[in-house]
Write an enzyme that holds these catalytic residues in place. Structure first.
Site, mmCIF file in Angstrom:
data_model
loop_
_atom_site.group_PDB
_atom_site.id
_atom_site.type_symbol
_atom_site.label_atom_id
_atom_site.label_comp_id
_atom_site.label_asym_id
_atom_site.label_seq_id
_atom_site.Cartn_x
_atom_site.Cartn_y
_atom_site.Cartn_z
ATOM 1 N N GLU A 198 2.579 -1.768 -11.740
ATOM 2 C CA GLU A 198 2.381 -1.076 -10.511
ATOM 3 C C GLU A 198 2.306 -1.878 -9.305
ATOM 4 O O GLU A 198 2.010 -2.974 -9.137
ATOM 5 C CB GLU A 198 0.862 -0.254 -10.761
ATOM 6 C CG GLU A 198 0.857 0.725 -11.622
ATOM 7 C CD GLU A 198 -0.448 1.332 -11.987
ATOM 8 O OE1 GLU A 198 -0.644 2.255 -12.781
ATOM 9 O OE2 GLU A 198 -1.348 0.966 -11.037
ATOM 10 N N LYS A 203 0.747 -3.383 -6.404
ATOM 11 C CA LYS A 203 -0.721 -3.701 -5.807
ATOM 12 C C LYS A 203 -0.820 -3.573 -4.266
ATOM 13 O O LYS A 203 -0.081 -4.176 -3.501
ATOM 14 C CB LYS A 203 -0.992 -4.964 -6.099
ATOM 15 C CG LYS A 203 -2.464 -5.352 -5.791
ATOM 16 C CD LYS A 203 -3.216 -6.714 -6.287
ATOM 17 C CE LYS A 203 -4.552 -6.993 -6.283
ATOM 18 N NZ LYS A 203 -5.061 -6.626 -4.921
ATOM 19 N N PHE A 220 -4.284 5.621 -8.617
ATOM 20 C CA PHE A 220 -3.463 5.295 -9.752
ATOM 21 C C PHE A 220 -4.254 5.398 -11.085
ATOM 22 O O PHE A 220 -3.700 4.985 -12.190
ATOM 23 C CB PHE A 220 -3.095 3.718 -9.498
ATOM 24 C CG PHE A 220 -4.338 2.879 -9.063
ATOM 25 C CD1 PHE A 220 -5.395 2.589 -9.994
ATOM 26 C CD2 PHE A 220 -4.480 2.268 -7.858
ATOM 27 C CE1 PHE A 220 -6.494 1.620 -9.804
ATOM 28 C CE2 PHE A 220 -5.550 1.421 -7.740
ATOM 29 C CZ PHE A 220 -6.628 1.244 -8.435
#
Length: 611
Positions: free
Chosen positions: A21, A23, A118
């Site tokens: 993912e 950051k 997330f």
């Protein structure tokens, strides 16, 4: 509830059990939504509701849609998005320090922050922390789809809660992070459970560190920090301190050298003159200081004079590794103290304002391989040695370069492309997207003629309510830009307008202005070049330099109030233009959102009826 935290890693975990993912820089936060309450809580347990009221207000507007899924707990990041993979550290820090309700309200309206979700910790009151990450992410994405919230991050989307997806291929995501100067990547194991307050190796953070060269200026005996600096405008500029990353043997050797070469010593600090060059790894610059610096290597191959502010700016710029700056010390002007490195640094800093005008236009550049000390040449074709990322489009058997990104702009700068000339249309249309009047006096000595022509034209434009944008040509005259929508007009239609304006001015002021093509017949009159506005013709780009030996002057956008007797091109140097956009922004900032189609149609109708 303290969040689960990733462990910093220099190694990228690979394998089917890992996903990745983006950051985002920001404030880690837990968002708890219940029927009657909304709580945004920082990683340290601080209430963030008052600091980010726009997020709370947004949730209130979607509360009805969320109601079937409450109580709901999300894990995420409060960020100030600037692009899909980049959030501003500086802006979020400013927001976090605001205390006044009025200032917070103003900031939240002008630049609202997003909550980027997330992870899903609770839905319908049922905890999911013991389920694997893969299941939690699927449930979270399904939730966002059901309530019609964004299932990908988009800085242009006004929905202030967005879902952060993962990808299975690291390299493609990392390339995007690098190109947008994102903070880094989080690698997560698909089977990982959510462990409150744990610094886990099930989640790993890989940061987008940069490297640059600095020189040592001293040692803090109390705190154990080494001070580092660079040269800026021939002055020593401190940019921070470091203590991490250096082995005990390297530390002892460096400290011994500093003591042997010290200039002055106090109770706390040993100072030395610039001599020792080192390479430092760091995340970014914040207020002119290094973020997360650590020692990387000694650079005995470098002289301290090479540790410049310009090379530091290049180090932090999100440009392709294929862009290599050669001969940075090369002087470019005899009349101006400007090196190649300083010119490229100008392109870096002005790129947010210049690139929108270059985007999707066939580019003609004038290159000066030896600066103003040698011959120049036009270049349209992409050279064979150009790197693969340089985009082109074929037109009339020419492979024109398309400069759509920072890497392309800096590569062209390294080729010493000084002048950037643009057509009046983009690559996907044969119609103009702007009208430009070129007001060309015979010399700089009669520049007031350009001012007079511009102001007389503005009188006409104001009568019709036409919004126009003046700029210096960077040489002798002025240019007036009028934005249009794509495919709104043909060149034949715009020619009716430009010819009308030019002929009106020449008729009104025959001693001052002319439309005579031959220079020998113009005398000392200003040439109104309306014929130049045609397919295949070009105009100098806003913010391009001009390759004139008299000085490194810029085709700078202006505010109309500046078009007066005090205006002169010599006031628009690199240094002053950069200060200007930093202090007051760009006079053309609303250019692409101000097409003058309707007004121009009404003017053309008046011209048609009067003829």
């Amino acid at each position: 509830m303290k969040p689960m935290l990733p462990t910093l890693s220099t190694e990228v975990p690979k394998g089917s059990e890992w996903v990745y993912e983006t950051k985002y820089d920001g404030f880690r936060a837990i968002l708890i939504i219940k029927e009657t309450t909304i709580d945004l809580i920082s990683r340290n347990g601080k209430d963030l509701n008052q600091a980010f009221p726009e997020i709370i207000a947004y949730i209130e507007t979607i509360k009805a849609k969320l109601s079937p899924f409450l109580p709901l707990t999300l894990d995420g990041e409060v960020s100030c998005l600037k692009s899909q993979h980049f959030a501003s550290f500086e802006h979020i820090q400013i927001r976090g320090r605001l205390k006044s309700k009025d200032k917070i309200a103003q900031a939240s309206k002008e630049q609202p922050c997003h909550f980027l979700a997330f992870d899903l910790l609770m839905i319908k009151g049922e905890t999911l922390v013991n389920q694997p990450l893969q299941a939690r992410k699927q449930e979270l994405e399904t939730l966002f789809s059901n309530v019609k919230l964004p299932t990908k991050v988009d800085n242009h989307n006004t929905d202030l809660i967005q879902y952060v997806p993962y990808v299975t291929e690291y390299s493609k995501l990392w390339k995007k992070i690098k190109s947008e100067d994102g903070e880094g990547v989080i690698a997560k194991r698909l089977q990982s459970k959510w462990e409150a307050g744990s610094r886990t190796k099930q989640w790993l953070k890989i940061k987008n560190y940069k490297q640059a060269i600095f020189f040592i200026t001293g040692y803090d005996k109390v705190n154990g920090y080494f001070h580092v600096a660079v040269l800026k405008n021939k002055q020593v500029l401190s940019v921070g301190v470091f203590s991490h990353g250096i082995s005990s043997e390297e530390r002892d050797a460096l400290l011994t050298t500093i003591k042997q070469n010290m200039r002055e010593e106090s109770r706390q600090l040993i100072e030395m003159d610039p001599a020792i060059c080192i390479e430092i790894q760091f995340l970014s610059l914040y207020k002119g200081q290094l973020r997360e610096p650590s020692f990387f290597a000694f650079r005995f191959d470098k002289q301290w004079e090479e540790c410049t502010w310009e090379q530091l700016q290049l180090a932090i710029a999100p440009i392709s590794e294929e862009v290599i700056i050669t001969h940075p010390d090369k002087p470019l002007w005899e009349t101006t103290d400007l090196s190649k490195e300083q010119y490229i640094n100008y392109l870096l800093q002005i790129s947010p304002y210049m690139l929108p005008f270059l985007r999707n236009r066939t580019l003609t550049v004038i290159r000066f391989p030896h600066g103003m000390f040698g011959e120049a040449f036009y270049q349209k074709n992409r050279p064979d040695y150009a790197p693969a990322f340089i985009q082109t489009v074929k037109h009339d058997d020419i492979e024109y370069i398309i400069c759509n990104d920072l890497s392309s702009l800096i590569w062209l700068g390294n080729q010493l492309a000084i002048e950037f000339h643009l057509p009046f249309q983009t690559i996907d249309t044969s119609s103009p997207i702007e009208i430009v009047f070129d007001l060309d006096p015979p010399s700089r000595d009669v520049f007031p003629l350009a001012i007079k022509a511009a102001l007389e034209m503005k009188k006409i434009f104001d009568q019709f309510g036409l919004v126009t944008f003046p700029k210096l040509s960077g040489n002798k005259g002025l240019q007036i830009h009028i934005p249009l929508s794509k495919n709104a007009f043909t060149y034949d239609e715009t020619r009716v307008f430009t010819a009308f304006i030019a002929e009106f001015l020449v008729t009104s002021f025959p001693d001052d202005f002319t439309i005579e093509r031959l220079k020998k017949n113009r005398g000392n009159r200003l040439y109104l070049d309306y014929i130049q506005h045609a397919e295949g013709k070009t105009i100098i780009s806003p913010y391009s330099l001009r390759g004139k030996k008299e000085g490194a002057y810029i085709a700078a956008p202006l505010n109309w109030e500046e078009v007066n007797d005090d205006l002169h091109v010599s006031n628009f140097t690199i240094e002053r233009v950069l200060e200007r956009v930093e202090m007051q922004g760009c006079p053309f900032q609303n250019y692409f959102s101000s097409p003058q189609d309707d007004v121009l149609r009404s003017i053309l109708e008046v011209i048609k009826n009067s003829g």
